[in-house]
Structure formats: C-alpha cells, structure tokens
Write a protein that holds these residues in place. Structure first.
Motif, PDB file in Angstrom:
ATOM      1  N   SER A   1      10.656   2.028 -31.925  1.00  0.00           N
ATOM      2  CA  SER A   1      12.444   2.286 -32.011  1.00  0.00           C
ATOM      3  C   SER A   1      13.214   1.257 -32.339  1.00  0.00           C
ATOM      4  O   SER A   1      14.176   1.330 -32.350  1.00  0.00           O
ATOM      5  N   GLN A   2      12.351  -0.394 -32.791  1.00  0.00           N
ATOM      6  CA  GLN A   2      13.111  -1.322 -32.598  1.00  0.00           C
ATOM      7  C   GLN A   2      13.720  -1.483 -33.971  1.00  0.00           C
ATOM      8  O   GLN A   2      14.549  -1.831 -34.473  1.00  0.00           O
ATOM      9  N   ALA A   3      12.636  -0.994 -35.017  1.00  0.00           N
ATOM     10  CA  ALA A   3      13.188  -0.589 -36.383  1.00  0.00           C
ATOM     11  C   ALA A   3      14.546  -0.097 -36.490  1.00  0.00           C
ATOM     12  O   ALA A   3      15.959   0.277 -37.374  1.00  0.00           O
ATOM     13  N   LEU A   4      14.160   1.276 -35.571  1.00  0.00           N
ATOM     14  CA  LEU A   4      15.620   2.305 -35.590  1.00  0.00           C
ATOM     15  C   LEU A   4      16.589   1.233 -35.125  1.00  0.00           C
ATOM     16  O   LEU A   4      17.779   1.689 -34.959  1.00  0.00           O
ATOM     17  N   LEU A   5      16.639   0.918 -34.334  1.00  0.00           N
ATOM     18  CA  LEU A   5      17.124   0.187 -33.536  1.00  0.00           C
ATOM     19  C   LEU A   5      18.300  -0.744 -34.241  1.00  0.00           C
ATOM     20  O   LEU A   5      19.062  -0.678 -34.372  1.00  0.00           O
ATOM     21  N   ALA A   6      17.943  -1.736 -35.632  1.00  0.00           N
ATOM     22  CA  ALA A   6      17.889  -2.544 -36.333  1.00  0.00           C
ATOM     23  C   ALA A   6      18.245  -1.765 -37.000  1.00  0.00           C
ATOM     24  O   ALA A   6      19.561  -2.195 -37.900  1.00  0.00           O
ATOM     25  N   GLN A   7      18.359  -0.531 -37.872  1.00  0.00           N
ATOM     26  CA  GLN A   7      18.890   0.120 -38.643  1.00  0.00           C
ATOM     27  C   GLN A   7      20.614   0.763 -38.435  1.00  0.00           C
ATOM     28  O   GLN A   7      21.297   0.875 -39.548  1.00  0.00           O
ATOM     29  N   VAL A   8      20.097   0.845 -36.726  1.00  0.00           N
ATOM     30  CA  VAL A   8      21.649   1.498 -36.359  1.00  0.00           C
ATOM     31  C   VAL A   8      22.375   0.623 -36.436  1.00  0.00           C
ATOM     32  O   VAL A   8      23.945   0.576 -36.712  1.00  0.00           O
ATOM     33  N   GLN A   9      21.994  -0.661 -36.133  1.00  0.00           N
ATOM     34  CA  GLN A   9      23.045  -1.980 -36.343  1.00  0.00           C
ATOM     35  C   GLN A   9      23.593  -1.329 -37.651  1.00  0.00           C
ATOM     36  O   GLN A   9      24.052  -2.185 -37.858  1.00  0.00           O
ATOM     37  N   LEU A  10      22.528  -1.757 -38.726  1.00  0.00           N
ATOM     38  CA  LEU A  10      22.724  -2.245 -40.304  1.00  0.00           C
ATOM     39  C   LEU A  10      24.426  -1.097 -40.582  1.00  0.00           C
ATOM     40  O   LEU A  10      25.177  -1.738 -41.271  1.00  0.00           O
ATOM     41  N   SER A  11      23.432  -0.211 -39.776  1.00  0.00           N
ATOM     42  CA  SER A  11      24.444   0.977 -40.185  1.00  0.00           C
ATOM     43  C   SER A  11      25.721   0.791 -39.809  1.00  0.00           C
ATOM     44  O   SER A  11      27.177   1.028 -40.658  1.00  0.00           O
ATOM     45  N   VAL A  12      25.796   0.594 -38.817  1.00  0.00           N
ATOM     46  CA  VAL A  12      27.269   0.227 -37.882  1.00  0.00           C
ATOM     47  C   VAL A  12      28.007  -0.142 -38.450  1.00  0.00           C
ATOM     48  O   VAL A  12      28.945  -0.412 -38.684  1.00  0.00           O
ATOM     49  N   GLN A  13      27.375  -1.942 -38.461  1.00  0.00           N
ATOM     50  CA  GLN A  13      28.151  -3.195 -39.748  1.00  0.00           C
ATOM     51  C   GLN A  13      28.037  -2.684 -40.889  1.00  0.00           C
ATOM     52  O   GLN A  13      29.939  -3.278 -41.090  1.00  0.00           O
ATOM     53  N   ALA A  14      27.801  -1.756 -41.639  1.00  0.00           N
ATOM     54  CA  ALA A  14      27.891  -1.593 -43.103  1.00  0.00           C
ATOM     55  C   ALA A  14      29.414  -0.954 -42.600  1.00  0.00           C
ATOM     56  O   ALA A  14      29.823  -0.137 -43.505  1.00  0.00           O
ATOM     57  N   GLU A  15      29.535   0.332 -41.829  1.00  0.00           N
ATOM     58  CA  GLU A  15      30.987   1.081 -41.956  1.00  0.00           C
ATOM     59  C   GLU A  15      31.995   0.636 -41.140  1.00  0.00           C
ATOM     60  O   GLU A  15      33.087   0.545 -41.209  1.00  0.00           O
ATOM     61  N   VAL A  16      31.586  -0.941 -40.151  1.00  0.00           N
ATOM     62  CA  VAL A  16      33.114  -1.341 -40.004  1.00  0.00           C
ATOM     63  C   VAL A  16      33.489  -1.959 -41.025  1.00  0.00           C
ATOM     64  O   VAL A  16      34.557  -2.354 -41.225  1.00  0.00           O
ATOM     65  N   ALA A  17      32.027  -2.361 -41.932  1.00  0.00           N
ATOM     66  CA  ALA A  17      32.787  -2.892 -43.169  1.00  0.00           C
ATOM     67  C   ALA A  17      33.201  -2.457 -44.685  1.00  0.00           C
ATOM     68  O   ALA A  17      34.481  -2.656 -44.834  1.00  0.00           O
ATOM     69  N   ARG A  18      33.016  -1.140 -44.422  1.00  0.00           N
ATOM     70  CA  ARG A  18      33.538  -0.454 -45.018  1.00  0.00           C
ATOM     71  C   ARG A  18      34.707  -0.089 -45.026  1.00  0.00           C
ATOM     72  O   ARG A  18      35.828  -0.093 -45.542  1.00  0.00           O
ATOM     73  N   ARG A  19      34.873   0.175 -43.753  1.00  0.00           N
ATOM     74  CA  ARG A  19      36.353   0.970 -43.145  1.00  0.00           C
ATOM     75  C   ARG A  19      37.369   0.028 -43.023  1.00  0.00           C
ATOM     76  O   ARG A  19      38.430  -0.567 -43.392  1.00  0.00           O
ATOM     77  N   TYR A  20      36.496  -1.631 -43.374  1.00  0.00           N
ATOM     78  CA  TYR A  20      37.911  -2.870 -42.870  1.00  0.00           C
ATOM     79  C   TYR A  20      38.304  -3.141 -44.285  1.00  0.00           C
ATOM     80  O   TYR A  20      39.397  -3.083 -44.374  1.00  0.00           O
ATOM     81  N   PHE A  21      37.555  -3.012 -45.603  1.00  0.00           N
ATOM     82  CA  PHE A  21      37.829  -3.540 -46.919  1.00  0.00           C
ATOM     83  C   PHE A  21      39.248  -2.283 -47.122  1.00  0.00           C
ATOM     84  O   PHE A  21      40.285  -2.286 -48.147  1.00  0.00           O
ATOM     85  N   GLU A  22      38.840  -1.049 -46.432  1.00  0.00           N
ATOM     86  CA  GLU A  22      39.587   0.080 -46.654  1.00  0.00           C
ATOM     87  C   GLU A  22      40.834  -0.069 -46.157  1.00  0.00           C
ATOM     88  O   GLU A  22      42.031   0.569 -47.274  1.00  0.00           O
ATOM     89  N   LEU A  23      41.254  -0.683 -45.503  1.00  0.00           N
ATOM     90  CA  LEU A  23      42.297  -1.318 -44.732  1.00  0.00           C
ATOM     91  C   LEU A  23      42.615  -1.710 -45.596  1.00  0.00           C
ATOM     92  O   LEU A  23      44.153  -1.990 -45.325  1.00  0.00           O
TER      93      LEU A  23
END
Length: 497
Positions: free
Chosen positions: A185-207
């Motif tokens: 569960s802790q690794a899943l939390l880290a995985q979701v954190q990584l996915s959220v950070q990556a999605e924010v970065a992707r949308r930011y550079f698209e902007l």
C-alpha cells in the motif's frame, strides 16, 4: 523420595518443546527475487545503437523533478500532492492497511477482557437442575427446587485472559503478510504520487508550449502586417501588381486562423492543471500566466545512467511486497492444518447478595489450556493451502512481468528522449538559418532585387521552423518527464555536510 527437579522434569521438557515449536514457522520463507540487470542501458537497448546509452556512470546525477529547474512546476506538484483526489484516496488506503496491520499484530498478544452483570432471574422448576436434584435427592427434590426457583438477584464481575501459543507460526506468518500488504500500500501511494507529479509536469509543459506557440503566432501576425504594409506601398507605387498583396493577405489570414485554436489549447491545459491540484477553473490564472518555462539545459542521457535505478520504481516495490504477502499466506494456510493451543484464565466474583459481593468467599477462577484439533473438514484446509500456493505463483509471474515492463518503458523513454534531443538540435539550427534567409529575402524584396514569391517562401519556411522548434522543445521536456517517471523519480542527492 524424588527430588523436586525430578518431579518437574516432564513439565520442563514440555515447556522446552513448546518454546522450540514457538520458534518454528511452517511454510516457505520469503526471499527477494534476484533481478537480472544490465551493466548499462545500451546492453538491453531494442533499437539503433546510436540512440542507446553509451556507458553507465556511477556518478551520474539522479533524474528527478528538480532536474527541470522550474520552481513554478515544483510548486504545482507540491500543491497536487496535497489536494489531488486520487492521491488522497491512495493515502486513505495506506492508512487502512496500517490499521489492519495493527489489528493483525494484536493476535500475537494476550487478549484480556472484563465482564460484569447484575440481573434478576428465576430458574425453571422443570429444568435441567430440577432433574439433577431429583436424581441426587428425590426425597427433598420439591423443597430444593422451590428454593432455587425463587426470584433472586445475581451479581457477577470478573476478567478473563487468553493467549494462543503460536506453535506453528500462524500468527507470525499473518503478521508477516500484513506487513507486506502495508508495504504494498505504501508503494502504491508512492506510485500514485509519481503519476500525479508526472501528469502535472506533462500538462504544464503542454501549457507552456501552447503559450509559446501563441506568442510566435502573434509575432508572426505583427510581422505579416508589416510585410503587408510594405507590399501595399509597393503596389500603390506601381512597383508590383496586386497579386503580391493577395498572396500576403492569404498568408496573414492563415497565421491568424491558428490563433483561436492555440488559445483553446491553452485554456484546456490550464483547466487540466487546476483539476489536478484540486482547484476551480481560473484559480491559477496568476501562477500560469503566459511566460516561458523556466527550465535550464536538459541533461544528455545518452551518456548513461546506473541500471539499478530501475529497481527503485514503486510498481516494482509493490509487486515484490505482494509476492512477499502471498508467500507468507502459504504459511498461514499450512499452520491451519495443525492443532491450536490456547492458554486461558479467568478470575471474578459471583454472589446472589449485594452485601457479600466482592468478599473472598464469593470468588471464582479457572485456568488451563484448550486444544483445537482439525480432524475432518471435507478437504477445505488442504484446498486453501493449494490456493495460496497458486496465488503465490501468480504473484511471482506478476512480479516478473512488472520488472520486464519497467525495462521496456525505460528503454522507450530513453530512446525517445535521446532521439528528440538530436532532432531538437537540428531544428534549432534550421530556425537560425531560416531567419537569416527570411531577413535577406525581405531586404532584397524591399529594394526590388527579387520576386515576392522568394520572400513569401522564406517567410513560410521561417514560420514552419519556429513552430517545429517550439513543438520539439515541448516534446523534449515531455520526453524527460517520461524518463523521470520511468526511472521512478530518483530522490535528489543530500547536500554535503
């Protein structure tokens, strides 16, 4: 006369056997799988050799979100980590797993409880106790039954304790499986954190890419209007015909037509970022105002990265934890095939008179072990052992698949990033050359030394080169986002003391 030591030898031997058994745990012990890893990424590269990492440098800087050098991006990611709904859900599931772990670990501790009651009751004159009394003393049965069946009070207070001797490691394997589930569960939390950070970065550079395209389009519109004024002046002066003016109007209309679509892309990217950080539309207008992404020189990953970084990915850690939990589950199922021994004890007071309740004479107690021995269950326990072994095999396959998928994702991300970096360098040179050609063609046309088609073609080439270079800059940043996510966003190095 036998010595006290001789009399206690059987009890000591039994205690020694129990202590030895308590140190045993049936079922397989978990061993972390040995992961095959290349010496460097070029060894397992699936494409052209010139796109592969050339060497693995142990001193290579870790790839993380700080590699972009953009404080606005880091602030947005920090806000998303606090407010993103998906991340909050993962955090709640991790908290649930920790609570579940606490409940499971309590099985290894003595269970102590207190109970009390104060009731008013009447026994039946024709119940079991009357039949027993009649069998013991038929002559006085009626008199005794009448006394016992009178309405009376009953006061009771006491505590009881029990503790299961974990002879076969059932409790320990349960705790081991629970700890592994918590790690998953802790690794899943880290995985979701990584996915959220990556999605924010992707949308930011698209902007930022959309905003840069808007800036270029507006600059092109101003330049086109200046060129149209020049062409109009030459047409009115009789130096050229109206065809050049019509061509410039068409070129200018084409550039203007791109602007509304780019503005819509900017609005969509902005809304996607605000959604990721849990804000309403328009709440980040100041933070996301048009401006260049504040990124420094992006790293050249063709120089290599340590291959062991792939094994730090949260999805691999989660798959390993799930394999660990499945392995421990076999031990729990095997332990259920053996007897369970529980030591219990109770002490309390019982009285029909409140005035004597609590006196030493109203005490009652009991102590002793209890045995639960499975004999026949229709094969349920054996089937459970088989099921847990199959689940462990499935978890092992899932782990290997996760590792293999990770290597493919890393290779794809590195190849795309390296190829885009090479392409970006060529597009930058193309833009410089196109700008020089446009300036020269414009000056020559202004002095009547060349045809307008030459200048128009040079202008179109420059616009195309600008757009391609800007899009490549965004693709390069997005490529580094993909690499960062594929490598698990390695932590930044600790500052030197």
């Amino acid at each position: 006369m036998a010595s006290p030591l001789h009399l206690h030898r059987p009890a000591l031997a039994a205690l020694a056997v129990c202590a030895w058994l308590a140190g045993c745990a049936v079922g397989p012990d978990f061993q972390a799988p040995a992961n095959e890893a290349p010496a460097d990424f070029s060894t397992w590269h699936g494409g052209a050799s010139e796109l592969a990492a050339r060497s693995a440098s142990a001193a290579a800087s870790p790839i993380n979100w700080q590699s972009f050098g953009d404080p606005v991006l880091e602030q947005l990611q920090a806000r998303a980590l606090k407010a993103n709904p998906d991340l909050q859900t993962a955090a709640l599931r991790f908290a649930q797993s920790r609570a579940q772990g606490t409940a499971v670990r309590s099985q290894g501790l003595p269970q102590v409880g207190v109970s009390g009651s104060a009731v008013r009751l009447r026994e039946s004159e024709d119940g079991d106790f009357a039949r027993v009394i009649g069998a013991i003393n038929p002559a006085q049965k009626d008199q005794i039954v009448k006394v016992l069946s009178e309405v009376h009070n009953m006061y009771q207070l006491g505590f009881d304790a029990s503790w299961e001797l974990d002879l076969w490691g059932r409790v320990r394997r349960s705790i081991e499986a629970s700890d592994a589930d918590e790690a998953a569960s802790q690794a899943l939390l880290a995985q979701v954190q990584l996915s959220v950070q990556a999605e924010v970065a992707r949308r930011y550079f698209e902007l930022r890419s959309s905003q840069e395209q808007i800036r270029i389009a507006r600059d092109d519109i101003r330049a086109g209007e200046e060129t149209r004024s020049l062409v109009l002046a030459r047409t009115l002066g009789g130096l050229t015909n109206g065809l050049d003016l019509s061509r410039q109007d068409a070129q200018l209309a084409d550039v203007r037509a791109r602007l509304p679509q780019l503005l819509a892309q900017e609005a969509q990217a902005t809304n996607q970022i605000t959604l990721l950080v849990g804000e309403r539309p328009g709440a980040l207008a100041a933070e996301l105002a048009p401006g260049p992404a504040q990124t420094g020189p992006l790293p050249d990953l063709s120089l290599g990265l340590p291959s062991e970084v792939a094994l730090r990915r949260p999805d691999i850690q989660r798959a390993q934890a799930q394999l660990h939990a499945a392995t421990a589950g076999i031990g729990v199922a095997v332990a259920d095939l053996y007897p369970r021994i529980t030591i219990g004890a109770s002490f309390g007071f019982q009285s029909v008179d409140a005035s004597t309740f609590g006196e030493w004479g109203s005490r009652e107690w009991s102590i002793g072990p209890s045995l639960q021995l499975p004999i026949f269950d229709g094969g349920r326990r054996r089937a459970t052992v088989t099921l847990r072994k199959l689940q462990q095999q499935e978890a092992a396959v899932a782990y290997q698949q996760t590792v293999l998928k990770a290597w493919h994702e890393i290779d794809d991300a590195l190849s795309s990033y390296t190829a885009e970096r090479q392409r970006n360098a060529q597009l930058a040179a193309m833009e410089v050359a196109s700008r020089d050609a446009w300036e020269l063609a414009r000056v020559r046309y202004q002095h009547g030394m060349t045809d307008f088609l030459v200048a128009l073609d040079a202008q179109r080439t420059l616009l195309q080169a600008q757009r391609a270079h800007t899009e490549s800059n965004a693709r390069l940043a997005l490529g580094l986002v993909a690499v960062t996510k594929a490598l698990g966003a390695q932590p930044a190095p600790e500052p030197a003391a």
